[in-house]
Design an enzyme around this catalytic site. Sequence first.
Site: not given
Length: 180
Positions: A116, A126, A157
């Site tokens: 994070y 997220h 990601k």
Amino acid sequence: MEAEIPVVDAHLYKNKIMVWDEAQANQLYQRGSYGKPLAGGKLQLAPIEALYLLDGGKIRVLDHETGEKITFKQLSAMLVKQDPELMLKYPVYSDLRSRGYIIKTGLKFGAHFRVYERGEKPGEAHSKFLVHAIPESARLSSTDIARAVRLAHSVRKAIFFAIVDEEGDVTYYSLTRERP
């Protein structure tokens, strides 16, 4: 930068590292997003979190049965039996935490960690990227790399490969999926 956390007593209980005291558990969780809150105000620390906190003098780990203090070396020797890659992952976790990132397991994403951004907390935001620790001597196939990059892309990601050398130094490489 993390707020200063007083030394917390954690207990090794049935191969798990637990913080029984609710106030201390809340301190760790609220100030650094460490651990997993459990019923009754308890907190269960992930093995790598416990090692990091013990190494940094933030927790004292006690054997639940004898009350004896457990050293970093003793705890890591116990925990590596459950996770043989633990000491490969540790320098990566430690490096990322020292840079202010919050790190949680990335197991369901096929990587060691999900990370994070600074200031963001799990449950409120997220994770932005995945990190996978790899020993410097490892050989990855193009299929392994493509699979990791594609999986990370599918969950929106970025993926970083953290190469750990024999001295424990970490170098990060990022790969992205390019479409023609």
